[in-house]
Every structure is written in structure tokens, then in C-alpha cells.
Motif scaffolding. Structure first.
Motif, PDB file in Angstrom:
ATOM      1  N   ARG A   1      46.899  35.776  47.353  1.00 43.98           N
ATOM      2  CA  ARG A   1      45.824  36.731  47.557  1.00 43.98           C
ATOM      3  C   ARG A   1      46.221  38.049  46.919  1.00 43.98           C
ATOM      4  O   ARG A   1      47.242  38.627  47.271  1.00 43.98           O
ATOM      5  CB  ARG A   1      45.556  36.939  49.041  1.00 43.98           C
ATOM      6  CG  ARG A   1      44.908  35.747  49.705  1.00 43.98           C
ATOM      7  CD  ARG A   1      44.708  35.912  51.199  1.00 43.98           C
ATOM      8  NE  ARG A   1      44.853  37.271  51.694  1.00 43.98           N
ATOM      9  CZ  ARG A   1      44.068  37.817  52.593  1.00 43.98           C
ATOM     10  NH1 ARG A   1      43.073  37.131  53.104  1.00 43.98           N
ATOM     11  NH2 ARG A   1      44.266  39.046  53.011  1.00 43.98           N
ATOM     12  N   THR A   2      45.397  38.519  45.999  1.00 50.80           N
ATOM     13  CA  THR A   2      45.673  39.776  45.311  1.00 50.80           C
ATOM     14  C   THR A   2      45.860  40.904  46.314  1.00 50.80           C
ATOM     15  O   THR A   2      46.744  41.744  46.158  1.00 50.80           O
ATOM     16  CB  THR A   2      44.532  40.109  44.337  1.00 50.80           C
ATOM     17  OG1 THR A   2      44.421  39.050  43.393  1.00 50.80           O
ATOM     18  CG2 THR A   2      44.792  41.406  43.607  1.00 50.80           C
ATOM     19  N   ARG A   3      45.070  40.884  47.375  1.00 52.60           N
ATOM     20  CA  ARG A   3      45.140  41.929  48.398  1.00 52.60           C
ATOM     21  C   ARG A   3      46.557  42.086  48.951  1.00 52.60           C
ATOM     22  O   ARG A   3      46.994  43.198  49.254  1.00 52.60           O
ATOM     23  CB  ARG A   3      44.158  41.580  49.518  1.00 52.60           C
ATOM     24  CG  ARG A   3      44.189  42.512  50.686  1.00 52.60           C
ATOM     25  CD  ARG A   3      43.320  41.954  51.815  1.00 52.60           C
ATOM     26  NE  ARG A   3      43.510  42.697  53.020  1.00 52.60           N
ATOM     27  CZ  ARG A   3      42.664  43.615  53.474  1.00 52.60           C
ATOM     28  NH1 ARG A   3      41.572  43.888  52.811  1.00 52.60           N
ATOM     29  NH2 ARG A   3      42.920  44.254  54.588  1.00 52.60           N
ATOM     30  N   ASP A   4      47.265  40.995  49.063  1.00 54.91           N
ATOM     31  CA  ASP A   4      48.621  41.029  49.626  1.00 54.91           C
ATOM     32  C   ASP A   4      49.689  41.377  48.586  1.00 54.91           C
ATOM     33  O   ASP A   4      50.850  41.556  48.941  1.00 54.91           O
ATOM     34  CB  ASP A   4      48.956  39.678  50.254  1.00 54.91           C
ATOM     35  CG  ASP A   4      48.017  39.322  51.400  1.00 54.91           C
ATOM     36  OD1 ASP A   4      47.511  40.248  52.068  1.00 54.91           O
ATOM     37  OD2 ASP A   4      47.778  38.115  51.607  1.00 54.91           O
TER      38      ASP A   4
ATOM     39  N   LEU B   1      42.528  48.029  42.175  1.00 58.63           N
ATOM     40  CA  LEU B   1      42.803  46.810  42.945  1.00 58.63           C
ATOM     41  C   LEU B   1      42.704  47.063  44.446  1.00 58.63           C
ATOM     42  O   LEU B   1      42.192  46.212  45.190  1.00 58.63           O
ATOM     43  CB  LEU B   1      44.178  46.254  42.588  1.00 58.63           C
ATOM     44  CG  LEU B   1      44.284  45.596  41.216  1.00 58.63           C
ATOM     45  CD1 LEU B   1      45.740  45.317  40.860  1.00 58.63           C
ATOM     46  CD2 LEU B   1      43.463  44.312  41.169  1.00 58.63           C
TER      47      LEU B   1
ATOM     48  N   VAL C   1      49.106  43.732  45.710  1.00 60.62           N
ATOM     49  CA  VAL C   1      48.539  44.732  44.800  1.00 60.62           C
ATOM     50  C   VAL C   1      49.609  45.363  43.905  1.00 60.62           C
ATOM     51  O   VAL C   1      49.409  45.462  42.691  1.00 60.62           O
ATOM     52  CB  VAL C   1      47.718  45.793  45.575  1.00 60.62           C
ATOM     53  CG1 VAL C   1      47.373  46.984  44.687  1.00 60.62           C
ATOM     54  CG2 VAL C   1      46.445  45.153  46.130  1.00 60.62           C
TER      55      VAL C   1
ATOM     56  N   LEU D   1      39.018  47.203  45.226  1.00 65.72           N
ATOM     57  CA  LEU D   1      38.339  45.914  45.104  1.00 65.72           C
ATOM     58  C   LEU D   1      38.780  44.891  46.152  1.00 65.72           C
ATOM     59  O   LEU D   1      38.061  43.931  46.404  1.00 65.72           O
ATOM     60  CB  LEU D   1      38.555  45.337  43.698  1.00 65.72           C
ATOM     61  CG  LEU D   1      37.921  46.125  42.549  1.00 65.72           C
ATOM     62  CD1 LEU D   1      38.336  45.528  41.207  1.00 65.72           C
ATOM     63  CD2 LEU D   1      36.405  46.172  42.684  1.00 65.72           C
ATOM     64  N   THR D   2      39.950  45.098  46.745  1.00 71.24           N
ATOM     65  CA  THR D   2      40.474  44.095  47.687  1.00 71.24           C
ATOM     66  C   THR D   2      40.428  44.548  49.143  1.00 71.24           C
ATOM     67  O   THR D   2      40.851  43.800  50.023  1.00 71.24           O
ATOM     68  CB  THR D   2      41.926  43.718  47.335  1.00 71.24           C
ATOM     69  OG1 THR D   2      42.752  44.889  47.405  1.00 71.24           O
ATOM     70  CG2 THR D   2      42.012  43.083  45.962  1.00 71.24           C
ATOM     71  N   HIS D   3      39.940  45.748  49.396  1.00 74.21           N
ATOM     72  CA  HIS D   3      39.865  46.254  50.764  1.00 74.21           C
ATOM     73  C   HIS D   3      38.442  46.710  51.075  1.00 74.21           C
ATOM     74  O   HIS D   3      37.713  47.160  50.199  1.00 74.21           O
ATOM     75  CB  HIS D   3      40.819  47.441  50.960  1.00 74.21           C
ATOM     76  CG  HIS D   3      42.253  47.059  50.951  1.00 74.21           C
ATOM     77  ND1 HIS D   3      42.936  46.724  49.802  1.00 74.21           N
ATOM     78  CD2 HIS D   3      43.146  46.951  51.966  1.00 74.21           C
ATOM     79  CE1 HIS D   3      44.183  46.437  50.106  1.00 74.21           C
ATOM     80  NE2 HIS D   3      44.338  46.559  51.417  1.00 74.21           N
ATOM     81  N   GLU D   4      38.096  46.611  52.325  1.00 66.60           N
ATOM     82  CA  GLU D   4      36.824  47.159  52.792  1.00 66.60           C
ATOM     83  C   GLU D   4      36.908  48.683  52.739  1.00 66.60           C
ATOM     84  O   GLU D   4      37.991  49.264  52.865  1.00 66.60           O
ATOM     85  CB  GLU D   4      36.538  46.710  54.235  1.00 66.60           C
ATOM     86  CG  GLU D   4      36.374  45.206  54.380  1.00 66.60           C
ATOM     87  CD  GLU D   4      35.155  44.670  53.637  1.00 66.60           C
ATOM     88  OE1 GLU D   4      34.128  45.377  53.602  1.00 66.60           O
ATOM     89  OE2 GLU D   4      35.244  43.562  53.087  1.00 66.60           O
TER      90      GLU D   4
END
Length: 185
Positions: free
Chosen positions: A4-7, A141, A9, A144-147
Motif C-alpha cells: 500500500r503506497t499509503r504505508d 502522495l 510514502v 492522494l493516499t490520506h483523507e
């Protein structure tokens, strides 16, 4: 376990930055053959002027985005920053296309201006542009990956302020370089 990109960045930022900078330096140094068709000379000659306009508009969209977030207008901030990224991508594609075909533009002015004005301005512009690449990937990033509600708890606001400031200076110095190359001399 899924990636997961969110994890990741920072790692994704690093990979994208290395790839992007390798492509830019490769094109500027003539490492890559141009695979795109050659445009008419008038189009190639127009690219610096188009890029100056793109830079000026980008300065405006950064300022609009900065003011929007300071006023709490998150949607307007996001739109402005995404437009700025699009303008930057368009600038970079046009610049790299032109430089891969004709090389960097030689400075037409006197040596004293070249040494004491043009080179320092160009050097700072290039340095800031290089520094901005990972900063921009990082804040983009995160966005785009966080609320939206999560972003204040991330590094997005702090790094975004630095990225926007450096980006403004880089775009402004790019216009100064353009003026020295195409208007003053």
C-alpha cells in the motif's frame, strides 16, 4: 500482504524521485535518443515562450492554492495544487523535448553577465527544481493516499509549505533565466 503506497510514502517518493531525476538528467545530457517525432522549427522555437507562460501561470496557481488553504478552502487548495502539478509536467515535457532535440540554449549576453548573474540564477533555479522533486512527490502522495481530515496529522502541511515556497522561487528564477536568454539579450 499487499503493498500500500499509503504505508510507504517515503520509499515511493524516493523511487519516483530517482526515476524522474534520472530521466531529466539523461535527457539534458543527451543520454536518451529522442523517440518523439521532430516538430516544425517554429514549434520548437516557441517552447521557451510557452514555458515562460506556463511558469507564470504556475506561480499564480501556487499563490491561489496557498491562500486557499490558509482560509480553510481545502477543495480550492487541492484543485490549485493539482493544476500546478499539471502545469509543471507540461513545462517539463516541453523543456525535455526541446533540450533533447537542440540542447540547452546558449547565453547570448556578455561574459560578465553570464558569470555573475546568469550562472548563479540558473544554478539556484536548477538546485531548487531538483530539491522540489522529492518534496512535491511526498506532499502529493500524502494528499492522494490520506483523507483530508487526516492530512493535518501528517507532514503534508509542514513539507507543503516548504515545497510551495521553493517551487515559487524556482518558477520565478526560471522566468528570470528566460528573460535573460530571450528578452534582455
Amino acid at each position: 500482504m499487499a503493498f500500500r503506497t499509503r504505508d510507504h510514502v517515503p520509499a515511493v517518493t524516493g523511487v519516483l524521485s530517482v526515476i524522474s531525476l534520472a530521466l531529466v538528467f539523461g535527457a539534458v545530457l543527451g543520454v536518451f535518443e529522442t523517440v518523439a517525432p521532430t516538430a516544425p522549427e517554429a514549434v520548437i522555437d516557441a517552447i521557451p515562450h510557452v514555458n515562460a507562460v506556463l511558469s507564470a501561470v504556475a506561480i499564480g496557481t501556487i499563490v491561489v492554492g496557498w491562500r486557499a488553504i490558509r482560509r480553510g478552502a481545502v477543495d480550492r487548495h487541492r484543485r490549485s495544487m493539482l493544476v500546478t502539478v499539471g502545469l509543471f509536467v507540461a513545462f517539463l515535457v516541453l523543456y525535455l523535448y526541446r533540450v533533447s532535440l537542440v540542447g540547452p540554449s546558449p547565453f547570448p549576453g556578455p561574459d560578465s553577465v553570464y558569470q555573475f548573474v546568469y550562472l548563479p540564477v540558473l544554478g539556484i533555479h536548477i538546485l531548487l527544481a531538483i530539491v522540489c522533486i522529492p518534496l512535491l512527490y511526498y506532499v502529493l502522495l500524502l494528499a492522494l493516499t490520506h483523507e483530508v481530515a487526516e492530512l493535518p496529522a501528517t507532514n503534508h502541511p509542514r513539507v507543503g509549505r516548504v515545497a510551495a515556497s521553493l517551487w515559487l522561487v524556482s518558477f520565478t528564477l526560471g522566468i528570470v533565466v528566460y528573460l535573460l536568454l530571450y528578452a534582455v539579450y
